[in-house]
Design a protein around this motif. Sequence first.
Motif, mmCIF file in Angstrom:
data_model
loop_
_atom_site.group_PDB
_atom_site.id
_atom_site.type_symbol
_atom_site.label_atom_id
_atom_site.label_comp_id
_atom_site.label_asym_id
_atom_site.label_seq_id
_atom_site.Cartn_x
_atom_site.Cartn_y
_atom_site.Cartn_z
ATOM 1 N N ASP A 17 0.701 -1.357 -0.118
ATOM 2 C CA ASP A 17 0.134 0.003 0.033
ATOM 3 C C ASP A 17 0.671 1.229 0.149
ATOM 4 O O ASP A 17 0.585 2.224 -0.683
ATOM 5 C CB ASP A 17 -0.974 -0.090 1.185
ATOM 6 C CG ASP A 17 -0.421 -0.168 2.536
ATOM 7 O OD1 ASP A 17 0.969 -0.241 2.513
ATOM 8 O OD2 ASP A 17 -1.041 -0.094 3.597
ATOM 9 N N LYS A 18 1.891 1.215 0.764
ATOM 10 C CA LYS A 18 2.791 2.565 0.619
ATOM 11 C C LYS A 18 3.550 2.654 -0.450
ATOM 12 O O LYS A 18 3.611 3.860 -0.882
ATOM 13 C CB LYS A 18 3.909 2.169 1.726
ATOM 14 C CG LYS A 18 5.162 3.178 2.011
ATOM 15 C CD LYS A 18 5.921 2.905 3.133
ATOM 16 C CE LYS A 18 7.315 3.840 2.820
ATOM 17 N NZ LYS A 18 8.088 3.419 2.028
ATOM 18 N N GLN A 34 -8.335 0.241 0.071
ATOM 19 C CA GLN A 34 -9.626 -0.221 -0.379
ATOM 20 C C GLN A 34 -9.397 -1.036 -1.766
ATOM 21 O O GLN A 34 -10.115 -1.984 -2.017
ATOM 22 C CB GLN A 34 -10.622 0.658 -0.313
ATOM 23 C CG GLN A 34 -11.793 0.412 -0.568
ATOM 24 C CD GLN A 34 -12.502 -0.477 0.342
ATOM 25 O OE1 GLN A 34 -12.272 -0.422 1.364
ATOM 26 N NE2 GLN A 34 -13.526 -1.288 0.212
ATOM 27 N N TRP A 35 -8.770 -0.472 -2.600
ATOM 28 C CA TRP A 35 -8.320 -1.116 -3.892
ATOM 29 C C TRP A 35 -7.853 -2.507 -3.940
ATOM 30 O O TRP A 35 -8.174 -3.475 -4.405
ATOM 31 C CB TRP A 35 -7.561 -0.310 -4.751
ATOM 32 C CG TRP A 35 -8.240 1.023 -5.041
ATOM 33 C CD1 TRP A 35 -9.340 1.450 -5.151
ATOM 34 C CD2 TRP A 35 -7.366 2.162 -6.066
ATOM 35 N NE1 TRP A 35 -9.541 2.770 -5.531
ATOM 36 C CE2 TRP A 35 -8.157 3.173 -5.803
ATOM 37 C CE3 TRP A 35 -6.079 2.316 -6.066
ATOM 38 C CZ2 TRP A 35 -7.939 4.406 -6.607
ATOM 39 C CZ3 TRP A 35 -5.634 3.399 -6.715
ATOM 40 C CH2 TRP A 35 -6.752 4.577 -7.024
ATOM 41 N N VAL A 41 -5.819 -4.103 -7.056
ATOM 42 C CA VAL A 41 -4.336 -4.205 -6.967
ATOM 43 C C VAL A 41 -3.812 -5.588 -7.219
ATOM 44 O O VAL A 41 -4.146 -6.239 -6.357
ATOM 45 C CB VAL A 41 -3.564 -3.510 -6.109
ATOM 46 C CG1 VAL A 41 -2.211 -3.400 -6.280
ATOM 47 C CG2 VAL A 41 -4.449 -2.019 -5.983
ATOM 48 N N THR A 42 -2.933 -6.017 -8.209
ATOM 49 C CA THR A 42 -2.308 -7.280 -8.365
ATOM 50 C C THR A 42 -0.824 -7.186 -8.235
ATOM 51 O O THR A 42 -0.290 -6.218 -8.758
ATOM 52 C CB THR A 42 -2.981 -8.038 -9.374
ATOM 53 O OG1 THR A 42 -2.550 -7.612 -10.555
ATOM 54 C CG2 THR A 42 -4.384 -8.179 -9.386
ATOM 55 N N ASP A 61 -0.026 -4.350 -11.278
ATOM 56 C CA ASP A 61 -1.200 -3.815 -11.944
ATOM 57 C C ASP A 61 -2.125 -3.284 -11.146
ATOM 58 O O ASP A 61 -2.585 -3.839 -10.134
ATOM 59 C CB ASP A 61 -1.724 -4.715 -12.729
ATOM 60 C CG ASP A 61 -0.678 -5.506 -13.918
ATOM 61 O OD1 ASP A 61 -0.584 -4.670 -14.855
ATOM 62 O OD2 ASP A 61 -0.244 -6.537 -13.992
ATOM 63 N N ILE A 62 -2.709 -1.994 -11.562
ATOM 64 C CA ILE A 62 -3.488 -1.283 -10.758
ATOM 65 C C ILE A 62 -4.856 -0.887 -11.501
ATOM 66 O O ILE A 62 -4.648 -0.285 -12.783
ATOM 67 C CB ILE A 62 -3.002 -0.141 -10.116
ATOM 68 C CG1 ILE A 62 -1.803 -0.336 -9.121
ATOM 69 C CG2 ILE A 62 -3.990 0.638 -9.374
ATOM 70 C CD1 ILE A 62 -0.997 0.795 -9.043
ATOM 71 N N THR A 63 -6.013 -1.196 -11.052
ATOM 72 C CA THR A 63 -7.281 -0.762 -11.701
ATOM 73 C C THR A 63 -7.914 0.244 -10.995
ATOM 74 O O THR A 63 -8.545 -0.181 -10.049
ATOM 75 C CB THR A 63 -8.101 -1.999 -12.107
ATOM 76 O OG1 THR A 63 -7.372 -2.785 -13.243
ATOM 77 C CG2 THR A 63 -9.461 -1.329 -12.957
#
Length: 302
Positions: A17-18, A34-35, A41-42, A61-63
């Motif tokens: 997260d950081k 939360q994501w 987030v993968t 990867d972030i959506t």
Amino acid sequence: MSQTYQFKIENESGRLDKVVVELLPTFTRSHVQQWIKEGDVTVNNNSAKSNYKVQTGDIIDITEPELIPLDVEAEDIPIAIVFEDEDMLVINKPQGMVVHPSAGHPSGTLVNALMFHVKDLSGINGTIRPGIVHRIDKDTSGLLMVAKNDLAHENLAAQLKDHSSLREYYALVHGVIPHDKGTIDAPVGRSKNDRKKQDIIDDGRAAITHFQVLERFKDFTLVSLKLETGRTHQIRVHMKYIGYPLAGDPIYGPRKTLPGKGQYLHARVLGFNHPKTNEFLTFEAPLPKLFEDTLTELRETR
């Protein structure tokens, strides 16, 4: 439309997260957490927890979830903007205006006005909505903070939580307070006898109000009040508790003792550290005309 991002870890280290916040600094850590929780987030195409320690070579990867529009109509209602920049606004709310729409007030609120006048507003909790950082009651006038982005929203909310912001109110109360100043430390919670009211209850939330007498009249006292906490109806409940209810208060005080509708309570001073520059800013809003006119009459009959 959702935005996607991909990063390969090279020099970054620490919790997932950081690291994501470092890579996408326009988003807050709570948003990112939360994501991650929802699988947006993968790491190397696999879900991971916020406390995962990233490794060199990891592919993240972030959506970014699409914000859900708030079903509130924008209305061309005049509002007094005291301060505005790319991160936030300070509004001087008039007495009689509700802050948020509700079943009894679906329109004509500050939120309806902000939806019309301000293009960019915070989307805390994944919803496109005006970033009201704190509220004041319908019939309380004065200064409010509004955030234009989530970083500003969380920063300003944190200042309220840790009591580093300045909030000073002026109130006209029934009775003549003999003490020049004092502190009310009494827990506030929902009344056990009337669910529409707040009350002093043993299992309520901690609430602290400091007051100072500014002027005494025959049957009233003008006081300034500073909040350490921001409980619902805190000032109104605390002043009733010590025997000096607010003039005009339809819930906690005698009704129709002075002209006007609603309590004589005004959020006069607001101070805080700017969420981006950290400069401490202070704003003042003059008393509403009815409040000032009433004080003039009380002085003449003193």
